[in-house]
Write a protein that holds these residues in place. Structure first.
Motif, PDB file in Angstrom:
ATOM      1  N   UNK A  83       0.849  -1.202   0.000  1.00 24.50           N
ATOM      2  CA  UNK A  83       0.000   0.000   0.000  1.00 24.50           C
ATOM      3  C   UNK A  83       0.880   1.245   0.000  1.00 24.50           C
ATOM      4  N   UNK A  84       0.461   2.212  -0.761  1.00 23.94           N
ATOM      5  CA  UNK A  84       1.179   3.474  -0.821  1.00 23.94           C
ATOM      6  C   UNK A  84       0.262   4.572  -0.287  1.00 23.94           C
ATOM      7  N   UNK A  85       0.829   5.442   0.521  1.00 22.86           N
ATOM      8  CA  UNK A  85       0.015   6.542   1.033  1.00 22.86           C
ATOM      9  C   UNK A  85       0.133   7.728   0.082  1.00 22.86           C
ATOM     10  N   UNK A  86      -0.988   8.349  -0.188  1.00 21.52           N
ATOM     11  CA  UNK A  86      -1.004   9.512  -1.083  1.00 21.52           C
ATOM     12  C   UNK A  86      -0.921  10.764  -0.219  1.00 21.52           C
ATOM     13  N   UNK A  87       0.248  11.332  -0.144  1.00 24.30           N
ATOM     14  CA  UNK A  87       0.445  12.553   0.635  1.00 24.30           C
ATOM     15  C   UNK A  87       0.210  13.760  -0.264  1.00 24.30           C
ATOM     16  N   UNK A  88      -0.458  14.780   0.245  1.00 29.47           N
ATOM     17  CA  UNK A  88      -0.677  15.965  -0.576  1.00 29.47           C
ATOM     18  C   UNK A  88       0.644  16.670  -0.859  1.00 29.47           C
ATOM     19  N   UNK A  89       0.738  17.304  -2.016  1.00 31.07           N
ATOM     20  CA  UNK A  89       1.991  17.994  -2.320  1.00 31.07           C
ATOM     21  C   UNK A  89       2.211  19.151  -1.356  1.00 31.07           C
ATOM     22  N   UNK A  90       3.439  19.361  -1.018  1.00 30.26           N
ATOM     23  CA  UNK A  90       3.751  20.448  -0.096  1.00 30.26           C
ATOM     24  C   UNK A  90       3.906  21.747  -0.858  1.00 30.26           C
ATOM     25  N   UNK A  91       3.465  22.831  -0.236  1.00 28.92           N
ATOM     26  CA  UNK A  91       3.551  24.158  -0.822  1.00 28.92           C
ATOM     27  C   UNK A  91       4.400  24.999   0.103  1.00 28.92           C
TER      28      UNK A  91
END
Length: 72
Positions: free
Chosen positions: A2-10
């Motif tokens: 399983x891969x976690x989908x992390x939001x892109x950092x700004x």
């Protein structure tokens, strides 16, 4: 697997932009709504009345005085 989908950092100092085309319909809607409310508070119950009777006038009576509209 399983891969976690992390939001892109700004970057913290990057300004949030909102296109004018996204705001324009809402600004027009609220502008028309405010004009309608201003009519009901300022003119309804007078010579330009759309509704007969004093119901609307009495409902917005205090608002008329607060905004400086003469009503009696």
């Amino acid at each position: 697997m399983a891969q976690s989908a992390a939001p892109p950092t700004v970057a913290p100092d990057a300004p949030l932009t909102l296109p004018v085309r996204a705001i324009l319909p809402w600004a027009a809607f609220f502008g028309i709504l405010m004009l309608i409310l201003l009519y009901f508070v300022g003119a309804e119950g007078g010579t330009a009345a759309v509704f007969s009777g004093e119901g609307v006038h009495e409902w917005v009576h205090d608002g008329r005085h607060l905004l400086g509209f003469p009503c009696h």
